[in-house]
Design an enzyme around this catalytic site. Structure first.
Site, mmCIF file in Angstrom:
data_model
loop_
_atom_site.group_PDB
_atom_site.id
_atom_site.type_symbol
_atom_site.label_atom_id
_atom_site.label_comp_id
_atom_site.label_asym_id
_atom_site.label_seq_id
_atom_site.Cartn_x
_atom_site.Cartn_y
_atom_site.Cartn_z
ATOM 1 N N LYS A 23 0.894 -1.174 -0.006
ATOM 2 C CA LYS A 23 0.002 0.045 0.067
ATOM 3 C C LYS A 23 0.903 1.234 0.136
ATOM 4 O O LYS A 23 0.351 2.128 -0.781
ATOM 5 C CB LYS A 23 -0.957 -0.047 1.231
ATOM 6 C CG LYS A 23 -1.468 1.249 1.416
ATOM 7 C CD LYS A 23 -2.391 1.320 2.816
ATOM 8 C CE LYS A 23 -2.013 1.949 4.116
ATOM 9 N NZ LYS A 23 -1.393 3.134 3.999
ATOM 10 N N ASN A 24 1.877 1.147 0.963
ATOM 11 C CA ASN A 24 2.686 2.434 0.893
ATOM 12 C C ASN A 24 3.595 2.648 -0.130
ATOM 13 O O ASN A 24 4.469 3.455 -0.252
ATOM 14 C CB ASN A 24 3.431 2.423 2.389
ATOM 15 C CG ASN A 24 2.181 2.736 3.636
ATOM 16 O OD1 ASN A 24 1.114 3.027 3.233
ATOM 17 N ND2 ASN A 24 2.673 2.395 4.760
ATOM 18 N N ARG A 97 -4.048 11.110 3.255
ATOM 19 C CA ARG A 97 -2.863 12.210 3.121
ATOM 20 C C ARG A 97 -2.357 12.143 1.841
ATOM 21 O O ARG A 97 -1.437 12.949 1.726
ATOM 22 C CB ARG A 97 -2.048 11.963 4.360
ATOM 23 C CG ARG A 97 -2.606 12.370 5.895
ATOM 24 C CD ARG A 97 -1.647 11.407 6.929
ATOM 25 N NE ARG A 97 -0.228 12.008 6.863
ATOM 26 C CZ ARG A 97 0.306 13.050 7.407
ATOM 27 N NH1 ARG A 97 -0.671 13.890 7.975
ATOM 28 N NH2 ARG A 97 1.539 13.421 7.210
ATOM 29 N N CYS A 121 -4.721 8.145 9.464
ATOM 30 C CA CYS A 121 -4.996 7.422 10.715
ATOM 31 C C CYS A 121 -4.665 8.119 11.959
ATOM 32 O O CYS A 121 -3.933 8.900 11.971
ATOM 33 C CB CYS A 121 -4.178 5.897 11.014
ATOM 34 S SG CYS A 121 -4.845 4.731 9.969
ATOM 35 N N ASP A 311 4.512 -0.103 12.152
ATOM 36 C CA ASP A 311 3.094 -0.579 11.420
ATOM 37 C C ASP A 311 3.486 -2.249 11.932
ATOM 38 O O ASP A 311 2.429 -2.941 11.643
ATOM 39 C CB ASP A 311 3.181 -0.572 10.014
ATOM 40 C CG ASP A 311 3.321 1.050 9.747
ATOM 41 O OD1 ASP A 311 2.088 1.633 9.840
ATOM 42 O OD2 ASP A 311 4.209 1.485 9.357
ATOM 43 N N VAL A 333 8.159 6.298 16.619
ATOM 44 C CA VAL A 333 7.811 6.903 15.354
ATOM 45 C C VAL A 333 6.715 7.700 15.475
ATOM 46 O O VAL A 333 6.737 8.811 15.041
ATOM 47 C CB VAL A 333 7.941 5.852 14.289
ATOM 48 C CG1 VAL A 333 7.175 6.336 12.878
ATOM 49 C CG2 VAL A 333 8.874 5.002 14.122
HETATM 50 N N1 EPU Z 1 6.282 14.145 10.684
HETATM 51 C C1 EPU Z 1 6.610 15.457 11.148
HETATM 52 N N2 EPU Z 1 6.049 16.326 10.323
HETATM 53 C C2 EPU Z 1 5.833 16.101 8.834
HETATM 54 C C3 EPU Z 1 5.931 14.693 8.551
HETATM 55 C C4 EPU Z 1 6.151 13.661 9.443
HETATM 56 O O1 EPU Z 1 6.572 15.741 12.248
HETATM 57 O O2 EPU Z 1 5.629 16.975 8.067
HETATM 58 C C5 EPU Z 1 6.579 13.201 11.789
HETATM 59 C C6 EPU Z 1 5.118 12.158 11.918
HETATM 60 O O3 EPU Z 1 4.229 12.876 13.087
HETATM 61 C C7 EPU Z 1 5.793 11.006 12.715
HETATM 62 C C8 EPU Z 1 7.165 11.062 11.844
HETATM 63 O O4 EPU Z 1 7.506 12.233 11.440
HETATM 64 O O5 EPU Z 1 5.933 11.224 13.858
HETATM 65 C C9 EPU Z 1 7.241 9.826 10.869
HETATM 66 O O6 EPU Z 1 6.089 9.970 9.652
HETATM 67 P P1 EPU Z 1 6.330 9.756 8.335
HETATM 68 O O7 EPU Z 1 6.413 10.824 7.643
HETATM 69 O O8 EPU Z 1 7.652 9.043 8.255
HETATM 70 O O9 EPU Z 1 5.260 8.903 8.212
HETATM 71 P P2 EPU Z 1 4.270 9.082 6.722
HETATM 72 O O10 EPU Z 1 4.796 9.358 5.594
HETATM 73 O O11 EPU Z 1 2.945 10.012 7.048
HETATM 74 C C10 EPU Z 1 4.140 6.660 6.203
HETATM 75 C C11 EPU Z 1 3.217 5.465 6.170
HETATM 76 C C12 EPU Z 1 2.543 4.972 7.542
HETATM 77 C C13 EPU Z 1 4.077 4.479 8.233
HETATM 78 C C14 EPU Z 1 5.004 5.686 8.256
HETATM 79 C C15 EPU Z 1 6.515 5.081 8.883
HETATM 80 C C16 EPU Z 1 2.115 5.999 4.110
HETATM 81 C C17 EPU Z 1 0.969 6.550 3.232
HETATM 82 N N3 EPU Z 1 2.129 5.822 5.397
HETATM 83 O O12 EPU Z 1 3.483 7.669 6.952
HETATM 84 O O13 EPU Z 1 2.023 4.040 7.343
HETATM 85 O O14 EPU Z 1 3.823 4.359 9.633
HETATM 86 O O15 EPU Z 1 5.348 6.139 7.053
HETATM 87 O O16 EPU Z 1 7.132 4.086 8.280
HETATM 88 O O17 EPU Z 1 3.211 5.724 3.532
HETATM 89 C C18 EPU Z 1 0.001 2.701 7.681
HETATM 90 O O18 EPU Z 1 0.244 1.903 6.709
HETATM 91 O O19 EPU Z 1 -1.047 2.337 8.588
HETATM 92 C C19 EPU Z 1 0.912 3.833 8.053
HETATM 93 C C20 EPU Z 1 0.511 4.563 8.902
#
Ligand code: EPU
Length: 436
Positions: A23-24, A97, A121, A311, A333
């Site tokens: 998915k990601n 998002r 989420c 995850d 995380v």
């Molecule tokens: N963060 C910030 N500011 C930002 C972006 C992120 O502070 O602008 C923080 C977040 O709050 C968090 C940390 O950085 O504490 C990590 O977030 P990250 O940006 O790495 O996560 P994401 O890109 O929003 C993706 C996956 C998540 C997965 C995380 C970590 C997708 C759509 N989502 O999220 O997947 O947990 O990376 O590997 O790719 C899921 O599949 O259930 C899911 C939540």
């Protein structure tokens, strides 16, 4: 389709299932197609709600999207694109998002982009400050409208030097999707290097991008003026594989997962073995099973790749309720990813949450009043309950708890699980679960 499922637990999951693309990764690869002036083909695409969401967002912007479910092949034609307004984007995005990641490609192709209020989420604040800072550094102007953020690039987008304060997956993807066609060179330090990001880089390279990845979390991108479509097969969803593996462990079962790839699962496999699970890596997948006897407790922390994924944490915690002794899980995380343990405790588990960092190192959340460490004492027999699922991974973990519990549980709000687990109802049935 009903939004709740009745699970009569206590039966070990046994049988074979297939897990398709991540998915990601798939959602980001579909967004990357926007950069190409010729059609793209993505293979191994699972039939999950997030794919529908991204498809409809692409269609809203004038792309042609043709998805053949059985073969998992999606063809995306982005030769002509049009702008869309925030209200429509928000309506199509639902709680996803993804719209934020459309910004770079849309700024390149159309000169403008819109970000409506974003969902995702409920696992912490999940801000978008990293994304906005990156886009602005590239040269995007961001204006707040009543319906969301409006972005333009009056002077084009130009390469940047950037260091992430945390190796965010989304921010790294944002930078890649913008840098590949920005004028000049972009250098990123402290990048996320998850396998899904590596697959995105491979995809972008197929499209004409020039990207080099160093061993120290630094990535260099030389901007190109034109990109074309790709033909790519998505890597397997390692979160889904880990989730089913934990379900096998928690129910004392034996599940062969076709498509599971050892090279993306190494850290998970080590933990699975340490807690007493067994696995066989085969040519076409991995068999995960409970070998009998007691599971063992463990201390671990979640981390960015190559650490133990956040995850995987929730499904593993359910299995740890069945392990002998005290397990410690430090979530580094997301600051609020233990909310799902309330339901586990209501089912008989013994999970205590702490504000302190209970790992071998302090994390960003240590002094900030978040209950982000868990101590699980086991083994505790689980009993059935009525559960409302909170989020995607927490929801699947509740399902695992219901499968491991004695009695009949009613798990509602399961529609959310369709966001990331393909045909999970059919897979449960195929594995012999007693579900209606
Ligand atoms: N963060 C910030 N500011 C930002 C972006 C992120 O502070 O602008 C923080 C977040 O709050 C968090 C940390 O950085 O504490 C990590 O977030 P990250 O940006 O790495 O996560 P994401 O890109 O929003 C993706 C996956 C998540 C997965 C995380 C970590 C997708 C759509 N989502 O999220 O997947 O947990 O990376 O590997 O790719 C899921 O599949 O259930 C899911 C939540």
């Amino acid at each position: 389709m009903s939004d709740s499922i009745r699970v009569t637990g206590g039966i070990g999951l046994r049988g074979e299932i297939t897990v398709r693309g991540a998915k990601n990764f798939v959602s980001k690869a579909m967004v990357a197609a926007l950069l190409g002036s010729t059609p793209s083909t993505l293979r191994n695409v699972p039939e999950i709600r997030d794919v529908k969401v991204v498809s409809s967002l692409l269609e809203l912007h004038g792309a042609g999207v043709d998805y053949d479910h059985p073969s998992g092949t999606i063809d995306i034609d982005t030769s002509t694109l049009v702008s869309a307004d925030a209200a429509h984007i928000a309506e199509h995005a639902g709680s996803s998002r993804i719209p934020i990641l459309l910004c770079g490609p849309l700024l390149h192709r159309l000169g403008e982009a819109v970000i409506p209020d974003l969902g995702g989420c409920r696992i912490g604040d999940r801000p978008i400050d990293f994304h906005l800072e990156i886009l602005q550094k590239f040269g995007a102007s961001v204006a707040q409208g009543a319906d969301g953020l409006h972005l333009t690039a009056p002077n084009g987008l130009h390469g940047i030097k950037h260091t992430l304060s945390y190796p965010s997956v989304g921010a790294t993807e944002q930078l890649l999707l913008t840098a590949v066609m920005a004028e000049g060179i972009t250098q990123l330090e402290n990048a996320a290097v998850e396998p899904e990001i590596k697959d995105l880089i491979d995809t972008l390279q197929k499209m004409g991008a020039i990207i080099s990845v160093d061993t120290d979390r630094s990535i260099t991108i030389e901007g190109v003026t034109r990109m074309h479509g790709y033909d790519h097969t998505a890597l397997t969803d390692r979160i889904e594989v880990g989730s089913w593996a934990c379900a096998a462990l928690a129910t004392r079962g034996d599940v062969l997962i076709h498509g599971a790839q050892q090279r993306t699962m190494g850290t998970f496999l080590n933990v699975f073995r340490k807690v007493g699970g067994e696995f066989d890596v085969r040519q076409d997948g991995i068999r995960f099973y409970h070998p009998g006897g007691d599971l063992r407790s463990i201390a671990l922390q979640t981390d960015v790749h190559p650490g133990f994924m956040t995850d995987w944490q929730q499904p593993l915690v359910v299995a740890l309720t069945q392990a002998k002794g005290l397990s410690i899980v430090h979530e580094t995380v997301y600051e609020q990813r233990f909310g799902f343990t309330n339901a586990l405790n209501a089912m008989g588990a013994h999970v205590q949450l702490f504000r302190e960092c209970l790992g071998d190192r302090a994390c960003r959340f240590g002094q900030r009043n978040f209950k982000h460490s868990a101590v699980i004492s086991g083994p505790t027999p689980l009993h059935a309950a009525n559960i409302e699922v909170p989020d995607l991974r927490g929801g699947f973990s509740h399902l695992i708890a219901a499968l491991a519990a004695s009695g009949t549980s009613n798990v509602s709000g399961i529609g959310i699980i369709d966001r990331g687990y393909e045909n999970f109802r059919d897979k449960l049935t195929a594995l012999g679960a007693n579900v209606e």
